[in-house]
Design a protein around this motif. Sequence first.
Motif, PDB file in Angstrom:
ATOM      1  N   UNK A 104       0.684  -1.266   0.001  1.00 42.14           N
ATOM      2  CA  UNK A 104       0.167   0.098  -0.208  1.00 42.14           C
ATOM      3  C   UNK A 104       0.893   1.254  -0.010  1.00 42.14           C
ATOM      4  N   UNK A 105       2.204   1.243   0.360  1.00 40.11           N
ATOM      5  CA  UNK A 105       3.137   2.314   0.322  1.00 40.11           C
ATOM      6  C   UNK A 105       3.239   2.819  -1.052  1.00 40.11           C
ATOM      7  N   UNK A 106       2.845   4.208  -1.119  1.00 40.91           N
ATOM      8  CA  UNK A 106       2.550   4.910  -2.684  1.00 40.91           C
ATOM      9  C   UNK A 106       3.977   4.783  -3.346  1.00 40.91           C
ATOM     10  N   UNK A 107       5.200   4.993  -2.669  1.00 42.11           N
ATOM     11  CA  UNK A 107       6.383   4.912  -3.515  1.00 42.11           C
ATOM     12  C   UNK A 107       6.790   3.766  -3.783  1.00 42.11           C
ATOM     13  N   UNK A 108       6.192   2.744  -3.253  1.00 43.58           N
ATOM     14  CA  UNK A 108       6.644   1.167  -3.812  1.00 43.58           C
ATOM     15  C   UNK A 108       5.641   1.170  -5.182  1.00 43.58           C
ATOM     16  N   UNK A 109       4.580   1.618  -5.089  1.00 42.34           N
ATOM     17  CA  UNK A 109       3.459   1.539  -6.211  1.00 42.34           C
ATOM     18  C   UNK A 109       4.004   2.185  -7.323  1.00 42.34           C
ATOM     19  N   UNK A 110       4.665   3.411  -7.149  1.00 47.57           N
ATOM     20  CA  UNK A 110       5.601   4.160  -8.016  1.00 47.57           C
ATOM     21  C   UNK A 110       6.653   3.332  -8.781  1.00 47.57           C
ATOM     22  N   UNK A 114       7.264   1.831 -12.698  1.00 47.62           N
ATOM     23  CA  UNK A 114       8.447   2.017 -13.532  1.00 47.62           C
ATOM     24  C   UNK A 114       9.285   0.703 -13.718  1.00 47.62           C
ATOM     25  N   UNK A 115       9.197  -0.131 -12.840  1.00 49.78           N
ATOM     26  CA  UNK A 115      10.036  -1.454 -12.984  1.00 49.78           C
ATOM     27  C   UNK A 115       9.032  -2.186 -14.185  1.00 49.78           C
ATOM     28  N   UNK A 116       7.759  -2.256 -13.909  1.00 49.19           N
ATOM     29  CA  UNK A 116       7.068  -3.015 -14.916  1.00 49.19           C
ATOM     30  C   UNK A 116       7.457  -2.586 -16.431  1.00 49.19           C
ATOM     31  N   UNK A 117       7.510  -1.179 -16.742  1.00 45.75           N
ATOM     32  CA  UNK A 117       7.936  -0.755 -17.981  1.00 45.75           C
ATOM     33  C   UNK A 117       9.110  -1.458 -18.419  1.00 45.75           C
TER      34      UNK A 117
ATOM     35  N   UNK B 165      25.464  -0.232 -26.559  1.00 44.27           N
ATOM     36  CA  UNK B 165      24.956  -0.194 -24.762  1.00 44.27           C
ATOM     37  C   UNK B 165      24.970  -1.723 -24.349  1.00 44.27           C
ATOM     38  N   UNK B 166      25.185  -2.546 -25.164  1.00 42.97           N
ATOM     39  CA  UNK B 166      24.852  -3.767 -24.712  1.00 42.97           C
ATOM     40  C   UNK B 166      25.568  -4.144 -23.448  1.00 42.97           C
ATOM     41  N   UNK B 167      26.545  -3.558 -22.906  1.00 43.88           N
ATOM     42  CA  UNK B 167      27.113  -3.667 -21.490  1.00 43.88           C
ATOM     43  C   UNK B 167      26.190  -3.586 -20.397  1.00 43.88           C
ATOM     44  N   UNK B 168      25.245  -2.750 -20.692  1.00 40.96           N
ATOM     45  CA  UNK B 168      24.497  -2.205 -19.642  1.00 40.96           C
ATOM     46  C   UNK B 168      23.607  -3.529 -18.967  1.00 40.96           C
ATOM     47  N   UNK B 169      23.736  -3.794 -17.841  1.00 37.35           N
ATOM     48  CA  UNK B 169      23.209  -4.917 -17.281  1.00 37.35           C
ATOM     49  C   UNK B 169      21.678  -4.580 -16.900  1.00 37.35           C
ATOM     50  N   UNK B 170      20.855  -5.703 -17.169  1.00 34.56           N
ATOM     51  CA  UNK B 170      19.468  -5.779 -17.043  1.00 34.56           C
ATOM     52  C   UNK B 170      19.223  -4.944 -15.359  1.00 34.56           C
ATOM     53  N   UNK B 171      19.979  -5.193 -14.349  1.00 38.51           N
ATOM     54  CA  UNK B 171      19.663  -4.578 -12.764  1.00 38.51           C
ATOM     55  C   UNK B 171      19.668  -3.048 -12.959  1.00 38.51           C
ATOM     56  N   UNK B 172      20.619  -2.624 -13.994  1.00 38.39           N
ATOM     57  CA  UNK B 172      20.902  -1.166 -14.009  1.00 38.39           C
ATOM     58  C   UNK B 172      19.542  -0.521 -14.429  1.00 38.39           C
ATOM     59  N   UNK B 173      18.843  -1.321 -15.468  1.00 40.18           N
ATOM     60  CA  UNK B 173      17.685  -0.942 -16.245  1.00 40.18           C
ATOM     61  C   UNK B 173      16.711  -0.708 -15.051  1.00 40.18           C
ATOM     62  N   UNK B 174      16.422  -1.955 -14.301  1.00 41.53           N
ATOM     63  CA  UNK B 174      15.453  -2.246 -13.433  1.00 41.53           C
ATOM     64  C   UNK B 174      15.502  -0.914 -12.286  1.00 41.53           C
ATOM     65  N   UNK B 175      16.769  -0.774 -11.788  1.00 47.15           N
ATOM     66  CA  UNK B 175      16.930   0.029 -10.857  1.00 47.15           C
ATOM     67  C   UNK B 175      16.531   1.463 -11.476  1.00 47.15           C
ATOM     68  N   UNK B 176      16.805   1.818 -12.622  1.00 47.52           N
ATOM     69  CA  UNK B 176      16.510   3.290 -13.208  1.00 47.52           C
ATOM     70  C   UNK B 176      15.223   3.253 -13.423  1.00 47.52           C
ATOM     71  N   UNK B 177      14.409   2.131 -13.734  1.00 45.19           N
ATOM     72  CA  UNK B 177      12.831   1.997 -13.708  1.00 45.19           C
ATOM     73  C   UNK B 177      12.366   2.388 -12.539  1.00 45.19           C
ATOM     74  N   UNK B 178      12.931   1.851 -11.450  1.00 46.10           N
ATOM     75  CA  UNK B 178      12.024   2.077 -10.197  1.00 46.10           C
ATOM     76  C   UNK B 178      12.497   3.702  -9.906  1.00 46.10           C
ATOM     77  N   UNK B 179      13.447   4.372 -10.156  1.00 44.09           N
ATOM     78  CA  UNK B 179      13.857   5.731  -9.641  1.00 44.09           C
ATOM     79  C   UNK B 179      12.913   6.429 -10.705  1.00 44.09           C
ATOM     80  N   UNK B 180      12.812   6.305 -11.962  1.00 47.44           N
ATOM     81  CA  UNK B 180      11.856   7.053 -12.812  1.00 47.44           C
ATOM     82  C   UNK B 180      10.520   6.901 -12.317  1.00 47.44           C
ATOM     83  N   UNK B 181      10.142   5.725 -11.988  1.00 50.08           N
ATOM     84  CA  UNK B 181       8.773   5.555 -11.417  1.00 50.08           C
ATOM     85  C   UNK B 181       8.293   6.373 -10.314  1.00 50.08           C
TER      86      UNK B 181
END
Lengths: 179, 187
Positions: A104-110, A114-117, B165-181
Amino acid sequence: MKELLTMFATFFKIGLFTFGGGYAMLPMLQREVVENKKWATEDELMDYFAISQCTPGVIAVNTATFIGHKKRGVLGATFTTFGVVLPSFIIITLIATVLTAFSDIVYVQYALAGIRIVVAALITSTVIKLIIKGVKNLFQITMCVLAFTLIVFLGLSPVYIVIGAALFGLAMGKWGKIK
Amino acid sequence: MKYLILFYEFFRTGLFAVGGGMATLPFLSEMSVNHPDWFDSKMLADMIAVSESTPGPIGVNMATYAGYNAGGVLGGVISTFALVLPSFLTIIILSKFLAKFSENKYVKAVFYGLRPAVAGLIAAAGFSVLKTTLYVGGDSFLSSLNWIAIALFAVFLTMMQIKKLNKIHPIVYIVSGAVIGIILKLN
């Protein structure tokens, strides 16, 4: 022992960064196991995935067991399986004890949005790679399109697809030709 | 005794849930009926949400969560171990068989048919992820798509296709996805 620990660490890392189940793990496996560590070939990875579809258990765990066993027998399988399971175990136990309303934490959802994309892009990228490398002649194109269509539009279980494809392969071996 | 039953229930789940993590769901829902003191159906819904929003195989996450609810940390250990054990043994046996018969012409023929089908299977899984991520549903075509997600998806996918950019590890993408989110407050 050093190699066993590397195997454990690699699968721990894969388990830690897999969001959304077995398929999401494929891009990580491809990078770590096939390209970096060269513990299995691309084809072998696909074979393990196919078998994991129609054997009991979680696909990600089954694939880890396969690769561990191929590399170092039962001991190797124990290390990789333990490695892939451990991050989940720690995180879930923490969440169950401390963070009861974690999702339910809003930052987890954000972050998850992003991770899903990213996961969508990673899987698409893997599919592109797989199709370019492995789907070349008419038989292979038919199998690939058929599998996709039956699942997406008819909602058929992957178990039947795997069994059917194996039978088609056998028929090709008997009456057609295999390149 | 409770731990023994816990082991039995999850061993059974691990043995009969074929086709990945979500296949454990019907077994868990049966457990919530047979063992109401472990967890109920409402908690099951929470478990699914948590399992999907944490890393790791969903089936394992669910087993750990359910086991913890039923019997604390030890319950979590037992249920996770019991869930993994049947598939571990199955795969060891199959792996031995494969090593022995990988050059057999029938085994080769089977995999000749399987490989392109697995590509199709993975494409289907990718399609359902794409649909839930990029499609939000609405009256018109334009409003039914999540345009921010599509734009980000296109950027990421393009980056992944660039050889340099092939060297970029999937983990880097996942973390940046979380940050962008978090920065864009995506949902």
